[in-house]
Each structure stands twice: as C-alpha cells, then as structure tokens.
Write an enzyme that holds these catalytic residues in place. Structure first.
Site, PDB file in Angstrom:
ATOM      1  N   ASP A 141      28.750   7.028  40.262  1.00  0.00           N
ATOM      2  CA  ASP A 141      27.330   6.940  40.608  1.00  0.00           C
ATOM      3  C   ASP A 141      26.504   7.472  39.426  1.00  0.00           C
ATOM      4  O   ASP A 141      26.996   8.294  38.642  1.00  0.00           O
ATOM      5  CB  ASP A 141      27.073   7.785  41.861  1.00  0.00           C
ATOM      6  CG  ASP A 141      25.664   7.623  42.408  1.00  0.00           C
ATOM      7  OD1 ASP A 141      25.476   6.781  43.292  1.00  0.00           O
ATOM      8  OD2 ASP A 141      24.743   8.340  41.939  1.00  0.00           O
ATOM      9  N   HIS A 182      26.379  13.975  47.347  1.00  0.00           N
ATOM     10  CA  HIS A 182      25.459  15.096  47.059  1.00  0.00           C
ATOM     11  C   HIS A 182      25.514  16.232  48.082  1.00  0.00           C
ATOM     12  O   HIS A 182      25.196  17.370  47.755  1.00  0.00           O
ATOM     13  CB  HIS A 182      24.005  14.610  46.977  1.00  0.00           C
ATOM     14  CG  HIS A 182      23.726  13.756  45.778  1.00  0.00           C
ATOM     15  ND1 HIS A 182      23.976  14.172  44.492  1.00  0.00           N
ATOM     16  CD2 HIS A 182      23.219  12.495  45.672  1.00  0.00           C
ATOM     17  CE1 HIS A 182      23.634  13.214  43.645  1.00  0.00           C
ATOM     18  NE2 HIS A 182      23.175  12.180  44.330  1.00  0.00           N
ATOM     19  N   ASP A 201      23.601   2.572  40.917  1.00  0.00           N
ATOM     20  CA  ASP A 201      22.337   3.012  40.320  1.00  0.00           C
ATOM     21  C   ASP A 201      22.471   3.223  38.813  1.00  0.00           C
ATOM     22  O   ASP A 201      21.523   3.635  38.150  1.00  0.00           O
ATOM     23  CB  ASP A 201      21.759   4.255  41.029  1.00  0.00           C
ATOM     24  CG  ASP A 201      22.813   5.240  41.460  1.00  0.00           C
ATOM     25  OD1 ASP A 201      23.964   5.124  40.999  1.00  0.00           O
ATOM     26  OD2 ASP A 201      22.485   6.146  42.249  1.00  0.00           O
TER      27      ASP A 201
HETATM   28  N1  Q9C Z   1      13.053  11.967  40.370  1.00  0.00           N
HETATM   29  C1  Q9C Z   1      22.341   8.757  45.452  1.00  0.00           C
HETATM   30  O1  Q9C Z   1      22.255   7.923  44.579  1.00  0.00           O
HETATM   31  N2  Q9C Z   1      15.654  11.721  44.455  1.00  0.00           N
HETATM   32  N3  Q9C Z   1      21.382   9.677  45.638  1.00  0.00           N
HETATM   33  C2  Q9C Z   1      15.656  11.652  43.041  1.00  0.00           C
HETATM   34  C3  Q9C Z   1      14.297  11.581  40.980  1.00  0.00           C
HETATM   35  C4  Q9C Z   1      16.932  11.683  45.129  1.00  0.00           C
HETATM   36  C5  Q9C Z   1      20.214   9.743  44.822  1.00  0.00           C
HETATM   37  C6  Q9C Z   1      14.302  11.910  42.446  1.00  0.00           C
HETATM   38  C7  Q9C Z   1      17.924  10.717  44.557  1.00  0.00           C
HETATM   39  C8  Q9C Z   1      19.217  10.714  45.346  1.00  0.00           C
HETATM   40  C9  Q9C Z   1      23.501   8.770  46.378  1.00  0.00           C
HETATM   41 ZN    ZN Z   2      23.062   7.996  42.754  1.00  0.00          ZN
END
Ligand code: Q9C
Ligand code: ZN
Length: 386
Positions: free
Chosen positions: A237, A183, A327
């Site tokens: 992912d 990200h 995830d």
């Molecule tokens: N409502 C990775 O899986 N917050 N990052 C999401 C959703 C951040 C995920 C909020 C999620 C980051 C590497």
């Molecule tokens: Zn993710």
C-alpha cells in the site's frame, strides 16, 4: 483530483472524512469493491467466490478478532454508533467521528477509557478519517471474515469449515477486503481501518494449523503444541502499515516489510530505522521499512521491491501475506508515486516469481481511483499468475 473523484462517488454517501481542512465524502467506500467485482466478472479469467459469513463464521471471526484487538476496543467499534444515536449525538445517516484524541500524559501513562461516550470516540481512534456509521460494523466483520476465510483456504489439512482435499487447495488467495486493515492497532482505529485483516489471517493460520512437529523436547507437552510457523508480510500500500508493524514488532516469527511514501500518512511511523527491537532480541531485524520519496518512478519502486523480496526469501517463512494497495497509482488522490497501470503486472510477477513456493494470502488495502481499480488489480493478477 479529489473533486473529480468525489463527483463519481456521489452525494448520497453517509460516511465522511476529514481531509486537510475539509469534511468530504469518504474516499474509502463500497463502490471500490463493486467496481473491482464488475471488472473481474467482465474479464471472466478468475474464480470469483462470494463468501457470506454464517452466524457461526461471524462468531469465529469475532473470537479471532479478540485475539488480535482488545475486547473493549472491539465493543466500542461495534456499539458506539448506537450509543451516540441513542443520546442524539449523531443522526441516522451520519457517522461518529472523534473530537479529542488520547494524549500523552506524563502523570498517567495508560489513561482509562473516558466515561463520556462522546469522548471515547477519540480514545479508540487516531485520526478523523475513520468514521463509524450505522452499517460500519457489518462491513468491518465481513471484511475481517474474508481475512479469516482466505487463511483457512490455505491451510494444509481439513479445518472445521472445509473438507477440501490438499490437492484442491489454492496456492494463493486474494481477498477483496473493505474496509482495509493495516493502519489500525490493537486499540485504535485509523486510516479507514478498524480490524487488522492481515493480523487476523495470521491469527487464523496459527489457530487452525495442526500442531507443529514435535522436534523440540517432545516429552514436554508445553512444546508439543507450540506453533513455530513463520509469516512474512509484504505491505505494498502507498501508506505505511503502522498497525501491522506494531502488532508484530516484537514477534520473531513475523517479518513485516513495507514500501511506502516517505513522511506520508500516518506520519509518525515508517522510518527506515524501525527494524525491530535491538539485538540480541530474537525479533531484531524482523521489521523493514523502505520509504520512497514523492514522485518515485516504477524503476525506483522496483529497486525497493527487490530488497524486500530478498529479505523475505532469507526469512524462510511458511506463509506470505500481502497487503495490496493501489494508492501507489499515479492518479491516486492520496498517493504520490508515479506507477502506471501496466506496472502492476510487472509488480505481481516479480513478487510471485521470487516467492513462488509460499502459500500466499493477498488482502486488499487502499486504492481510491475507483474506475481504474479493476484494471490495476487484474494486471497485478496477470503478473502474479505468470
Ligand atoms: N493528507 C489506506 O490507504 N488520510 N488508508 C490521509 C492525507 C487518511 C489511507 C490524509 C488516509 C488513510 C488503507
Ligand atoms: Zn493506503
């Protein structure tokens, strides 16, 4: 789901994140890797190496990171906790989170970092899930170092750090990176990511590869050292890897392909219409987003995966980089797909079967059901190894 998982993580954790309207203990935590390592050891099926970065490795990793991210961004990430701490803006056990983000400004398209150290946290981040605590930099560099080492293990000829014979070189390497990387952009942390580990692997392969064959204009020294290596990134992912996409969007030698939740975090990227710069640019068509709606079954996922693998095969890359997130698992608190544990074996087999000739670095990204991470990863590896 979140509450159940948080109960497992425990109360003593320093890092917090904003999820919806709640400040909760961070989902991305050291416990993730501990659980995976335990599962790998229990299985005794894999050659598990602990890589501790020497001072020299750290220096190499930082200089490669500077070729991937801006220097001022990196020094912010390294120093902001102490700077806040010295001013009493944060307690020792707390973490730095931004309050006001950089905004689009018609009068000043490229605003400079604010002087106020408190405000700078929002200049160098795009969300409130990516806190910086006392030990963050140590983990960030250790994770980045794994991206570097994974790349070095794949290199065809001896590098400054290895003396392995070509025959002993692995065809694929899995790096248990945390924090994740896909990200963050060159100048902003976000989505639990601070250094883009995949981008760092690519920088490493480019930096340490022997000079490309002098096929073009051998008399011109400029071309003699130009690396024409091609890379394919497959991002599995649940979330779109906006950072990786952005870093290579205009690069004709890097194909980025992602399967992710449609209209999910990070919300502003990941559309199927983001295909690279318009033709006739050489990078046109080197970006492929395959969004899938919430509730997607593994059958639907497999359809997208076939598309992804076909494009990667056509691209004729020299290396494959996989951003591997768990995830996508049906129980994940952040994911919305309906993928089960046993599906990861099929997934691993499909990817490896389609791309078996490519040296591959697999880097861990997300996945937050801690007590199922090891099982899911081992299933993926079983499929990968055929
Ligand atoms: N409502 C990775 O899986 N917050 N990052 C999401 C959703 C951040 C995920 C909020 C999620 C980051 C590497
Ligand atoms: Zn993710």
């Amino acid at each position: 789901k979140i509450e159940q998982l948080q109960a497992q993580i425990g109360q003593l954790q320093a890092q917090v994140e904003l999820l919806g309207s709640k400040l909760i203990p961070a989902l991305e935590s050291p416990a993730r890797i501990k659980a995976i390592i335990q599962s790998i050891k229990d299985s005794s099926k894999h050659d598990l190496r602990t890589i501790t970065a020497s001072d020299e490795d750290q220096t190499t990793t930082v200089s490669l990171a500077k070729a991937t991210h801006s220097t001022d961004y990196l020094s912010h990430v390294q120093n902001v906790f102490k700077q806040w701490r010295d001013k009493g803006l944060v307690e020792q056990h707390e973490s730095v989170l931004p309050e006001c983000f950089r905004l689009q400004n018609i009068a000043n398209a490229k605003p400079k970092p604010p002087k106020d150290i408190f405000a700078r946290a929002g200049y160098y981040a795009f969300d409130m899930s990516t806190g910086i605590s006392q030990n963050s930099w140590k983990s960030i560099i250790a994770s980045a170092n794994l991206g570097v080492q994974a790349a070095q293990l794949l290199l065809p000829s001896p590098t400054p750090d290895t003396t392995t014979d070509d025959d002993e070189r692995p065809k694929s390497v899995l790096a248990l990176c945390r924090p994740p990387g896909h990200h963050c952009t060159g100048t902003q942390a976000g989505g639990y990511c601070y250094i883009n580990n995949i981008a760092l692997s690519i920088t490493t392969l480019r930096h340490f590869s022997p000079p490309a064959k002098k096929t073009r204009r051998p008399s011109n020294p400029h071309f003699a050292s130009t690396s024409t290596l091609k890379f394919a990134v497959l991002d599995l992912d649940f979330h779109h890897g906006n950072g990786t996409q952005e870093m290579f969007y205009t690069d004709p030698n890097v194909l980025y392909v992602s399967i992710h939740g449609e209209d999910e975090f990070p919300y502003y990227t990941g559309g199927a219409d983001e295909t690279g710069p318009p033709a006739p640019d050489a990078a046109s068509g080197t970006n492929l987003n395959l969004p899938l709606a919430a509730g997607a079954t593994f059958e639907a996922y497999t359809g997208k995966l076939k598309e992804a693998l076909q494009l990667i095969q056509n691209f004729k890359a020299d290396y494959l980089l996989v951003s591997l997130g768990f995830d996508t698992f049906h129980l994940d608190p952040l994911g919305k797909f309906d993928i089960k544990s046993e599906d990861y074996e099929v997934m691993g087999r499909q990817v490896r079967t389609a791309l078996k000739d490519l040296p591959a670095a697999i880097l861990l990204e997300g996945g937050y059901v801690i007590d199922r991470l090891g099982e899911n990863l081992l299933n993926f590896l079983r499929g990968w190894e055929g």
